[in-house]
Design a protein around this motif. Structure first.
Motif, PDB file in Angstrom:
ATOM      1  N   ALA A   1      -6.458  -4.771 -76.920  1.00  8.50           N
ATOM      2  CA  ALA A   1      -5.084  -4.290 -76.876  1.00  8.50           C
ATOM      3  C   ALA A   1      -4.838  -3.632 -75.526  1.00  8.50           C
ATOM      4  CB  ALA A   1      -4.824  -3.307 -78.019  1.00  8.50           C
TER       5      ALA A   1
ATOM      6  N   LYS B   1      -4.335  -0.015 -85.718  1.00 10.33           N
ATOM      7  CA  LYS B   1      -3.114   0.761 -86.003  1.00 10.33           C
ATOM      8  C   LYS B   1      -3.273   1.569 -87.294  1.00 10.33           C
ATOM      9  CE  LYS B   1       0.138  -2.280 -83.578  1.00 10.33           C
ATOM     10  NZ  LYS B   1       1.424  -3.036 -83.678  1.00 10.33           N
TER      11      LYS B   1
ATOM     12  N   THR C   1       0.163  -2.516 -76.830  1.00 12.88           N
ATOM     13  CA  THR C   1       0.524  -3.927 -76.936  1.00 12.88           C
ATOM     14  C   THR C   1      -0.666  -4.699 -77.478  1.00 12.88           C
ATOM     15  OG1 THR C   1       1.985  -3.706 -75.013  1.00 12.88           O
ATOM     16  CG2 THR C   1       1.395  -5.940 -75.712  1.00 12.88           C
TER      17      THR C   1
ATOM     18  N   PRO D   1       5.452   6.154 -81.933  1.00 10.96           N
ATOM     19  CA  PRO D   1       5.321   4.785 -82.461  1.00 10.96           C
ATOM     20  C   PRO D   1       4.365   3.957 -81.604  1.00 10.96           C
ATOM     21  CG  PRO D   1       7.632   5.446 -82.323  1.00 10.96           C
ATOM     22  CD  PRO D   1       6.848   6.484 -81.595  1.00 10.96           C
ATOM     23  N   TYR D   2       3.573   3.111 -82.250  1.00 12.22           N
ATOM     24  CA  TYR D   2       2.623   2.266 -81.516  1.00 12.22           C
ATOM     25  C   TYR D   2       3.325   1.428 -80.459  1.00 12.22           C
ATOM     26  CZ  TYR D   2      -0.867   3.357 -85.122  1.00 12.22           C
ATOM     27  OH  TYR D   2      -1.737   4.000 -85.963  1.00 12.22           O
ATOM     28  N   SER D   3       4.538   1.007 -80.755  1.00 13.25           N
ATOM     29  CA  SER D   3       5.259   0.116 -79.836  1.00 13.25           C
ATOM     30  C   SER D   3       5.546   0.764 -78.490  1.00 13.25           C
ATOM     31  CB  SER D   3       6.577  -0.331 -80.478  1.00 13.25           C
ATOM     32  OG  SER D   3       7.395   0.791 -80.777  1.00 13.25           O
ATOM     33  N   GLU D   4       5.460   2.108 -78.414  1.00 11.28           N
ATOM     34  CA  GLU D   4       5.780   2.802 -77.170  1.00 11.28           C
ATOM     35  C   GLU D   4       4.597   2.878 -76.207  1.00 11.28           C
ATOM     36  OE1 GLU D   4       7.607   6.568 -77.697  1.00 11.28           O
ATOM     37  OE2 GLU D   4       9.268   5.805 -78.934  1.00 11.28           O
ATOM     38  N   TYR D   5       3.398   2.549 -76.686  1.00  6.06           N
ATOM     39  CA  TYR D   5       2.251   2.666 -75.788  1.00  6.06           C
ATOM     40  C   TYR D   5       1.177   1.606 -76.014  1.00  6.06           C
ATOM     41  CZ  TYR D   5      -0.079   4.930 -79.767  1.00  6.06           C
ATOM     42  OH  TYR D   5      -0.620   5.210 -81.004  1.00  6.06           O
TER      43      TYR D   5
END
Length: 399
Positions: free
Chosen positions: A313, A233, A307, A301-305
């Protein structure tokens, strides 16, 4: 012409410090006789060995999951996935002879000027056209079978044995087991699949320094660099800007049905329809692109694509992602290949390296090594598609 590239190396690697030893034996499936000098290696790494006169081998491997490639000329290759924490005492590999091996001499006798022209097209679209790729030499082109279908515009290439490549600017000898190469010239799409093995070249200290510098240059901004940075990230900190890209149907372009109908009427009239005719207008607008692009300039945002997981990942999104690497500008050769020289216009000016990627599956796993676990599920366009085998590094490369 846009190019897209499916990076298909079928590698699976999770690198940890602790090492284990994979032991095994390779025999002929029909006779059970041992086979000497068989190549056994961990896919897309510098880790490999050859069997001895008894067909035996021992290969050190760090902890993790790997695909082991067993390859020998004249035999079908084997791919076997192993985990270092559950290795058996020994693995027996049985190789099966390839069919039609006796046709080699006949194929060699059919080479002509067109074959050599197609060979150059293959090398440009397999090794690449960057300054690093141009330093690569294909040492055994005679193992290639090249077929070009002029009607479909498809160039297909297969190999009877591993391709031996010398990358003098990165300092690697590459043994590349090519399983498929297809270049659809009309669409501008290149797909290839294979299993590379890297062997570092030996040289003076000055050569080693040059190779280290060139390897870092090849690494910076690459898909491997992006994937590793994504795991941490740290995209923007490493110079990557990721944005959503949407492709929508072009409202100004006629439908395929309208275009087909207009062309049929043009043929029926003997190609005498005046320019002002509505049918002529449809045919003019048929040259417009099928899609128009809209770029969302907001950071994603990382959370949108993404995990996160242990050692890997999960990547999942719809439509497309545009990735701009601000650490380096485009190479002149890439600028020339993507410039429009119609109407006497000159080449455009270089800008930051820009790539587009999309997923062909609902989700794709990305490993810490920079490997997309199922690479056929990832489609690259732009700069990453332009870079080919000549620019690639082994997965165990580190700065």
């Amino acid at each position: 012409m846009k190019q897209a590239l499916l990076f298909a190396f079928f590698f699976s690697l999770t690198v940890i410090v602790q090492a284990q030893t994979l032991k095994g034996r390779v025999v002929d499936a029909a006779t059970n006789n041992p086979i000497e000098f068989v190549s056994v290696y961990l896919n897309t790494t510098t880790r490999g060995t050859n069997t001895n006169e008894k067909g035996e081998f021992a290969l050190a491997m760090p902890s993790g999951t790997y695909e082991v490639i067993v390859s020998y000329l004249g035999y079908e290759p084997l791919v076997h996935r192993v985990q270092s924490d559950s290795l058996p005492p020994s693995i027996l590999f049985k190789l099966t002879p390839k069919a039609h091996v006796l046709g080699v001499v006949e194929v060699q006798g059919k080479r002509d000027a067109q074959w050599y022209d197609n060979l150059e097209v293959f090398k440009e679209n397999f090794l690449g056209r960057s300054w690093i790729a141009r330093g690569c030499k294909l040492l055994n082109p005679e193992v290639l079978t090249i077929d070009f279908d002029q009607r479909s515009g498809v160039l297909s290439v297969s190999a009877r044995g591993p391709l031996m490549i010398e990358n003098s600017l990165l300092g690697y000898k590459v043994e590349y087991l090519l399983t498929d190469f297809t270049y659809r010239t009309k669409e501008g799409y290149v797909t290839f699949e294979g299993y590379p093995r890297y062997e570092p070249m030996q040289g003076s200290k000055s050569k080693q320094r040059r190779w280290d510098k060139n390897r870092e240059s090849a690494y910076r901004g690459s898909a491997m660099h992006f994937a590793r940075t994504l795991q941490q990230k740290q995209l923007e900190e490493e110079g990557f800007n990721l944005r959503r890209l949407y492709r929508l149907p072009n409202p100004n372009r006629p439908t395929d049905e309208e275009i087909a109908g207009a062309r049929a009427q043009l043929r029926a009239s003997g190609n005498t329809i005046p320019v002002s005719d509505s049918i002529s207008d449809i045919l003019k607008r048929a040259r417009l692109p099928r899609f128009v692009e809209r770029l969302d300039i907001n950071p994603v945002p990382y959370s949108e694509y993404l995990t996160p997981g242990r050692g890997k990942a999960r990547l999942s999104f719809e439509q497309f992602m545009q990735v701009v690497y601000t650490g380096e500008q485009e190479e002149p050769a890439y600028v020339s290949s993507t410039s429009n020289f119609l109407n006497g216009s000159s080449a455009r000016k270089p800008t930051y390296q820009t790539s587009i990627f999309s997923l062909q599956a609902e989700a794709v796993e990305v490993e810490a090594s920079g490997n997309f676990l199922n690479p056929l599920d990832v489609l690259f366009e732009g700069y990453w598609a332009w870079e080919k085998v000549g620019d690639m590094l082994p997965l165990d490369y580190k700065l």
